[in-house]
Motif scaffolding. Structure first.
Motif, PDB file in Angstrom:
ATOM      1  N   TYR A   1       1.469  -4.561  -7.657  1.00 49.55           N
ATOM      2  CA  TYR A   1       0.238  -5.024  -5.887  1.00 49.55           C
ATOM      3  C   TYR A   1       0.986  -4.351  -4.544  1.00 49.55           C
ATOM      4  O   TYR A   1       2.925  -4.172  -4.889  1.00 49.55           O
ATOM      5  CB  TYR A   1       0.058  -6.073  -6.027  1.00 49.55           C
ATOM      6  N   PRO A   2       0.819  -3.502  -4.053  1.00 50.93           N
ATOM      7  CA  PRO A   2       1.360  -2.754  -2.846  1.00 50.93           C
ATOM      8  C   PRO A   2       1.734  -3.874  -1.777  1.00 50.93           C
ATOM      9  O   PRO A   2       1.630  -3.318  -0.743  1.00 50.93           O
ATOM     10  CB  PRO A   2       0.693  -1.675  -2.874  1.00 50.93           C
ATOM     11  N   GLY A   3       2.400  -4.980  -2.211  1.00 51.20           N
ATOM     12  CA  GLY A   3       2.669  -6.378  -0.658  1.00 51.20           C
ATOM     13  C   GLY A   3       3.454  -7.105  -1.619  1.00 51.20           C
ATOM     14  O   GLY A   3       3.944  -7.113  -2.138  1.00 51.20           O
ATOM     15  N   LEU A   4       4.146  -7.786  -0.884  1.00 54.46           N
ATOM     16  CA  LEU A   4       4.619  -9.181  -1.188  1.00 54.46           C
ATOM     17  C   LEU A   4       3.718  -9.980  -1.284  1.00 54.46           C
ATOM     18  O   LEU A   4       2.516 -10.493  -0.130  1.00 54.46           O
ATOM     19  CB  LEU A   4       5.125  -9.501   0.438  1.00 54.46           C
ATOM     20  N   VAL A   5       3.012 -10.877  -2.485  1.00 56.32           N
ATOM     21  CA  VAL A   5       2.012 -11.262  -2.911  1.00 56.32           C
ATOM     22  C   VAL A   5       2.908 -13.119  -2.658  1.00 56.32           C
ATOM     23  O   VAL A   5       4.186 -13.244  -3.112  1.00 56.32           O
ATOM     24  CB  VAL A   5       1.237 -11.266  -4.350  1.00 56.32           C
ATOM     25  N   LYS A   6       2.132 -13.604  -2.106  1.00 51.20           N
ATOM     26  CA  LYS A   6       3.017 -14.882  -1.465  1.00 51.20           C
ATOM     27  C   LYS A   6       1.327 -16.163  -2.138  1.00 51.20           C
ATOM     28  O   LYS A   6       1.893 -17.361  -2.621  1.00 51.20           O
ATOM     29  CB  LYS A   6       2.669 -15.444  -0.165  1.00 51.20           C
ATOM     30  N   ASP A   7      -0.156 -16.062  -1.848  1.00 48.58           N
ATOM     31  CA  ASP A   7      -1.357 -16.292  -2.487  1.00 48.58           C
ATOM     32  C   ASP A   7      -1.930 -14.930  -3.215  1.00 48.58           C
ATOM     33  O   ASP A   7      -1.876 -14.266  -3.363  1.00 48.58           O
ATOM     34  CB  ASP A   7      -2.166 -16.545  -1.198  1.00 48.58           C
ATOM     35  N   VAL A   8      -1.752 -15.931  -4.536  1.00 46.74           N
ATOM     36  CA  VAL A   8      -2.433 -15.462  -5.469  1.00 46.74           C
ATOM     37  C   VAL A   8      -3.754 -15.118  -5.213  1.00 46.74           C
ATOM     38  O   VAL A   8      -4.575 -13.956  -5.732  1.00 46.74           O
ATOM     39  CB  VAL A   8      -1.882 -16.124  -7.143  1.00 46.74           C
ATOM     40  N   ASN A   9      -4.056 -16.270  -5.035  1.00 44.78           N
ATOM     41  CA  ASN A   9      -5.861 -16.180  -4.650  1.00 44.78           C
ATOM     42  C   ASN A   9      -6.405 -14.967  -4.129  1.00 44.78           C
ATOM     43  O   ASN A   9      -7.199 -14.824  -3.851  1.00 44.78           O
ATOM     44  CB  ASN A   9      -6.281 -17.858  -4.434  1.00 44.78           C
ATOM     45  N   LYS A  10      -5.288 -14.772  -2.354  1.00 44.53           N
ATOM     46  CA  LYS A  10      -5.819 -13.955  -1.358  1.00 44.53           C
ATOM     47  C   LYS A  10      -5.494 -12.852  -2.125  1.00 44.53           C
ATOM     48  O   LYS A  10      -6.289 -12.198  -1.896  1.00 44.53           O
ATOM     49  CB  LYS A  10      -4.913 -14.243  -0.551  1.00 44.53           C
ATOM     50  N   MET A  11      -4.361 -12.171  -3.155  1.00 45.47           N
ATOM     51  CA  MET A  11      -4.183 -11.275  -3.562  1.00 45.47           C
ATOM     52  C   MET A  11      -5.070 -10.901  -4.649  1.00 45.47           C
ATOM     53  O   MET A  11      -5.972  -9.578  -4.055  1.00 45.47           O
ATOM     54  CB  MET A  11      -3.102 -11.330  -4.221  1.00 45.47           C
ATOM     55  N   LEU A  12      -6.547 -11.833  -4.938  1.00 51.49           N
ATOM     56  CA  LEU A  12      -7.795 -11.287  -6.144  1.00 51.49           C
ATOM     57  C   LEU A  12      -8.486 -11.194  -4.948  1.00 51.49           C
ATOM     58  O   LEU A  12      -9.408  -9.987  -5.627  1.00 51.49           O
ATOM     59  CB  LEU A  12      -7.406 -12.188  -6.372  1.00 51.49           C
ATOM     60  N   CYS A  13      -8.390 -11.822  -3.970  1.00 50.65           N
ATOM     61  CA  CYS A  13      -9.771 -11.474  -3.143  1.00 50.65           C
ATOM     62  C   CYS A  13     -10.112 -10.542  -2.197  1.00 50.65           C
ATOM     63  O   CYS A  13     -10.235  -9.677  -2.367  1.00 50.65           O
ATOM     64  CB  CYS A  13      -9.606 -12.348  -2.399  1.00 50.65           C
ATOM     65  N   THR A  14      -8.070  -9.220  -2.053  1.00 41.03           N
ATOM     66  CA  THR A  14      -8.338  -8.570  -1.745  1.00 41.03           C
ATOM     67  C   THR A  14      -8.432  -7.342  -2.758  1.00 41.03           C
ATOM     68  O   THR A  14      -8.966  -6.324  -2.501  1.00 41.03           O
ATOM     69  CB  THR A  14      -6.620  -7.764  -1.342  1.00 41.03           C
ATOM     70  N   LEU A  15      -8.849  -7.346  -4.293  1.00 39.74           N
ATOM     71  CA  LEU A  15      -8.512  -6.614  -5.497  1.00 39.74           C
ATOM     72  C   LEU A  15     -10.252  -6.848  -5.657  1.00 39.74           C
ATOM     73  O   LEU A  15     -10.507  -5.806  -6.172  1.00 39.74           O
ATOM     74  CB  LEU A  15      -8.221  -7.594  -6.978  1.00 39.74           C
ATOM     75  N   GLY A  16     -11.225  -8.000  -5.318  1.00 41.63           N
ATOM     76  CA  GLY A  16     -12.713  -7.915  -5.334  1.00 41.63           C
ATOM     77  C   GLY A  16     -12.974  -8.807  -6.388  1.00 41.63           C
ATOM     78  O   GLY A  16     -13.719  -9.024  -7.059  1.00 41.63           O
ATOM     79  N   GLY A  17     -11.438  -9.586  -6.701  1.00 40.53           N
ATOM     80  CA  GLY A  17     -12.032 -10.625  -7.656  1.00 40.53           C
ATOM     81  C   GLY A  17     -12.023 -10.478  -8.725  1.00 40.53           C
ATOM     82  O   GLY A  17     -11.441  -8.883  -9.027  1.00 40.53           O
ATOM     83  N   VAL A  18     -11.381 -11.600  -9.696  1.00 42.09           N
ATOM     84  CA  VAL A  18     -11.700 -11.081 -11.345  1.00 42.09           C
ATOM     85  C   VAL A  18     -12.567 -10.060 -12.020  1.00 42.09           C
ATOM     86  O   VAL A  18     -12.497  -9.148 -13.221  1.00 42.09           O
ATOM     87  CB  VAL A  18     -11.598 -12.197 -12.101  1.00 42.09           C
TER      88      VAL A  18
END
Length: 465
Positions: A18-35
């Motif tokens: 992931y090109p960024g610092l991940v602090k919240d996994v759920n928000k990170m998954l939202c940026t990827l469109g979800g599982v």
């Protein structure tokens, strides 16, 4: 250090860098469109993972991650340090949690982003997110469609055409440069543009001297005086040459010759001397002997028979590079610029001068052409040769090629018959003690088969000119 391995099969994971610092996994998954989107990218045909930093903003441009196959292990490493004695070395515990075979890396560039920020009505110096003002909140939001004052935001769908990096170096416009201010010839024109390319005409004049800048370019290319004098002597002996003949007679490399020729000759793009290099100051329209240097474009169209021996120039060069010591005595060498009557042509298309055809019959035909009357000019299509002369020469060359193939197949046929007779006689002596009078098999090539193969070979006669 202790390593714990399990006998069971390891679970398989997919790596997302992931090109960024991940602090919240759920928000990170939202940026990827979800599982769901991640699973579709892993199992789908696109093999690209879409990343949207502002996934609620329709104006946000996506970044795409490419899938790659990389094997790896997911490790869990625990370090235990003694609190009582700090001098003791730490103890490491390594657990293998799983393996990785695929992953996504975001190495492409992101397009220019646009956020719907508009000046606030109360404080013009501050910008305010106006997403609700430019987009309806729901399908039944009738108030949005009834409004009269709506901010106008028209943004292109895509700003950049590519998302990968190009190592292009942009320069200024050198189309108007004449090359006088060049030092190393960096901005010089290509070799095709350097030479004087002249279309044939019965009225216009031909160039008499080369461009002065060509001498300078030869110095840049480190052309020696000896190489220059070799080519100069050839043009003094003969005013018209083909490129392959100059390469053969001079022995100079193609890179050097491309720099020397424009300083001595111009190039005909059309007419009776098409694709020929003509010495500056020489006008073939005023010299009747220039008929020997006119272009003879000979091409072979074949289906079988000759296709076994002759191919196009590129294929012949590749074959020679693979087997440099292989010699074919039936076909002329690919770099040989002449045509001999004892060998097949070097390629499917041969650009020759009529003087390059080393056949006494054709040279005698050139000698017997009557001299033109005083004041006569050459024809724009046939030059100094009479109409239909090229067709006669082409037919003679085709007949020579047919005779060569006939003799070649007959020699193979006789050799095969002799071997067959020897084998049959030896078998008969072993059985009966006497030589049998029966011949070999009847499935060898005879004259009918030769004629059938040669009938497939056709020459392009009237379509070339």
């Amino acid at each position: 250090m202790s390593i714990q391995l399990s006998g069971a099969s390891l679970p398989e994971f997919a790596v997302i860098r992931y090109p960024g610092l991940v602090k919240d996994v759920n928000k990170m998954l939202c940026t990827l469109g979800g599982v769901t989107k991640v699973s579709q990218a892993l199992e789908g045909d696109t093999k690209r993972l879409e990343l949207r930093y502002h996934y609620e903003n329709p104006f946000n441009k996506s970044v795409y991650g490419e899938i790659n196959k990389r094997a790896g292990l997911l490790l869990s490493i625990k370090v235990r340090r003694s609190k009582k004695d700090r001098s003791k070395p730490p103890q490491y515990k390594v657990d293998i949690l799983g393996c990785t075979n695929t992953g996504f890396t975001f190495e492409s560039m992101c397009d220019f982003q646009y956020l719907p920020l508009l000046p606030d009505n109360e404080n013009k110096r501050e910008l305010k997110m106006m997403m609700h003002s430019i987009m309806p909140q729901s399908v039944i939001d009738l108030d949005f469609f009834n409004r009269t004052e709506v901010p106008l935001i028209t943004v292109p769908t895509v700003f950049a055409r590519y998302d990968n990096v190009h190592n292009n170096i942009f320069r200024g416009d050198f189309s108007k440069e004449d090359g006088q201010h060049e030092v190393l010839g960096v901005c010089q024109k290509s070799s095709y543009e350097n030479r004087d390319i002249v279309p044939f005409s019965t009225i216009d004049s031909f160039p008499a001297r080369p461009d002065p800048q060509i001498i300078k370019r030869m110095k840049v290319k480190y052309v020696s005086d000896e190489q220059f004098e070799k080519v100069k002597k050839l043009f003094e002996e003969c005013p018209v040459w083909t490129r392959i003949a100059l390469l053969y007679e001079s022995g100079i490399s193609n890179d050097k010759l491309k720099c020397i020729i424009p300083s001595m000759a111009y190039y005909f793009s059309t007419g009776p001397w098409r694709t020929m290099y003509v010495r500056y100051g020489y006008d073939p329209r005023k010299d009747f002997s220039s008929r020997y240097y006119q272009t003879f474009d000979f091409r072979l169209r074949f289906r079988s028979g000759i296709a076994e021996f002759v191919s196009d120039r590129k294929t012949s060069i590749k074959k020679r590079q693979k087997n440099p010591y292989e010699i074919n005595t039936l076909v002329q060498d690919i770099d040989y610029p002449y045509f001999d009557e004892h060998k097949l042509p070097r390629s499917r298309q041969c650009i020759l001068r009529y003087c390059d055809i080393r056949m006494p019959k054709i040279q005698e035909m050139l000698e017997k052409i009557p001299s033109p009357l005083a004041g006569a000019t050459c024809n724009e299509r046939t030059g100094w040769l009479p109409s239909g002369f090229d067709s006669q020469v082409r037919q003679i060359v085709c007949n020579v090629i047919k005779d060569l193939l006939k003799n070649h197949y007959r020699k193979e046929h006789i050799h095969a018959e002799l071997e067959s007779c020897e084998n049959t006689g030896q078998e008969a002596e072993d059985d009966d003690g006497a030589v049998s009078d029966e011949g070999g098999p009847d499935d060898f090539m005879n004259d009918d088969n030769i004629e059938e193969i040669l009938d497939d070979m056709q020459s392009e006669a009237d379509e070339i000119n």
